[in-house]
Design an enzyme around this catalytic site. Sequence first.
Site, PDB file in Angstrom:
ATOM      1  N   HIS A   1     -14.901  43.616 -11.520  1.00 52.72           N
ATOM      2  CA  HIS A   1     -13.965  43.960 -10.650  1.00 52.72           C
ATOM      3  C   HIS A   1     -14.389  44.229  -9.303  1.00 52.72           C
ATOM      4  O   HIS A   1     -15.434  45.127  -9.146  1.00 52.72           O
ATOM      5  CB  HIS A   1     -12.864  44.705 -11.029  1.00 52.72           C
ATOM      6  CG  HIS A   1     -13.290  45.881 -12.193  1.00 52.72           C
ATOM      7  ND1 HIS A   1     -12.759  46.543 -13.125  1.00 52.72           N
ATOM      8  CD2 HIS A   1     -14.657  46.687 -12.032  1.00 52.72           C
ATOM      9  CE1 HIS A   1     -13.472  47.642 -13.728  1.00 52.72           C
ATOM     10  NE2 HIS A   1     -14.726  47.391 -13.148  1.00 52.72           N
TER      11      HIS A   1
ATOM     12  N   GLU B   1      16.288 -11.187   4.162  1.00 48.19           N
ATOM     13  CA  GLU B   1      16.302 -10.083   4.771  1.00 48.19           C
ATOM     14  C   GLU B   1      17.412  -9.339   5.277  1.00 48.19           C
ATOM     15  O   GLU B   1      18.197  -9.957   5.423  1.00 48.19           O
ATOM     16  CB  GLU B   1      15.006 -10.005   5.928  1.00 48.19           C
ATOM     17  CG  GLU B   1      13.726 -10.674   5.471  1.00 48.19           C
ATOM     18  CD  GLU B   1      12.950  -9.551   4.421  1.00 48.19           C
ATOM     19  OE1 GLU B   1      13.419  -8.472   4.614  1.00 48.19           O
ATOM     20  OE2 GLU B   1      12.407 -10.171   3.850  1.00 48.19           O
TER      21      GLU B   1
ATOM     22  N   GLY C   1       0.744  -1.303  -0.052  1.00 54.02           N
ATOM     23  CA  GLY C   1       0.224  -0.031   0.039  1.00 54.02           C
ATOM     24  C   GLY C   1       0.714   1.458   0.056  1.00 54.02           C
ATOM     25  O   GLY C   1       0.400   2.500  -0.063  1.00 54.02           O
TER      26      GLY C   1
END
EC number: 2.7.7.23
Length: 477
Positions: free
Chosen positions: A355, A147, A94
């Site tokens: 304006h 790992e 994710g």
Amino acid sequence: MKSTLPKVLHPIGGAPLLGHAMRAASGAGAAETVVVIRHQRDRVAEFIDDYAARSEIAYRTADQDEVKGTGRAVECGLDALPANLTGTVVVTMGDVPLLSAETISELTRAHVEAQAAVTVITSVLEDAKAYGRIVRDAEGNVERIVEFKDASDAEREIREINSGIYAFDAQVLRRELANVTSDNAQGEKYLTDVLQLARAAGGRVTAHVLTDLWQTEGVNDRVQLAELGRELNRRTCERHMRAGVTIVDPATTWIDVDVTIGADTRVLPGTQLLGATSIGAEATIGPEVTLTDCEVGDRAEVKRAEGNLAVVGAGATVGPFSYLRPGTVLGAKGKIGGFVETKNTTIGEGAKVPHLTYAGDAIIGEGANIGAGTIFANYDGVKKHQTVIGRHSFVGSNTVLVAPVEVADGAYVAAGSALTDAVGPGQLGIARSRQRNIDGWVAAQRAGTPTEAAARAAATPPSSDSTATPDTSEDSQ
């Protein structure tokens, strides 16, 4: 992230990290999408429900229990799927927002063609940092993944790293996950152990090497979030430029991934196009414009302005220094000029608010002109009320329109009016007191001031000059 917000909900490119991951999975044509959640699960689940509904993504959720590790997360995800599941299971993360649906599809094809038990996406980095390392055998096949915390010094020298993105044979994955233990330095159930177990059982483990390293980059802190955000924006700008959009300075232009822009539109520096903003063809946007969830028509011009949930019609102009709040609809060839704020207001085709005006809760008809300094006083302290200005009507400068009030088609309102009643077709509405001038007021009330001295000097007639020569030319007659 050092944040109360869950990491996967931190946004880049107009969507949280998790949103990008869900979009990629759906775009790859997954028959089932399972999102495994744990940290702040209620908050993440709420986002998933909302995002899936808006994006029309079908999904399931699964909760990871107290057993740690990626292997356990995938195991919990599989439990949400049918027990007799067959085919290919892709596992991604994710927090990898640049991973594309195309790459997931390529991974799946390579996995199926190789008839592999497991296929892992790998990349080769100059600095492999703390990523897991790919250990290959003498023939170059993937032997295992180690790992970083469990790697030897020699293994840490390996530059090919595990992306954490895999394709598995569904039955192999389910079978081997049951054999994975947490006997390692982290005390976690590693998904990477499945590779070694599958290989030991005679399955083939292959690698799909990805040269676009950004797609495997994850986010672990806000520095990485910014880095990936810049790269995502660079890719988004490049995609639009290759489709025919001119972006003068991509480095100062930020475009969310859901924004659409038509061909031959020019985007000038300092522009942000956010959310679901849609820009037509041959428009000019910028400089210094921020539009969020806005729609801008063909050939429109917007400069130095901010808009949110607003619509700008074809050929219309906005800015500079305009603020278009939600509910603003500017018709074709209309104008919202400098220092104008609008909210919940429809401005008809060719109508102008040039304006220094606030227009809130109003309908301004086709061809109408609103003078400078006009205030649509829409709020009485309790409720909002609507003002209606008819077609081709004219509202003079410095007018206050006290809602609810209506000015009919083809009517005028005199400058300086504070209008509280309707003005009919063809009428001139005047709502102001008659001017009166009080003689001697400055002398009496401001004696001794520079103002009083100026007034006295101006009131004194000039002295005559007897030596002056009269002008007798024909022009003086």
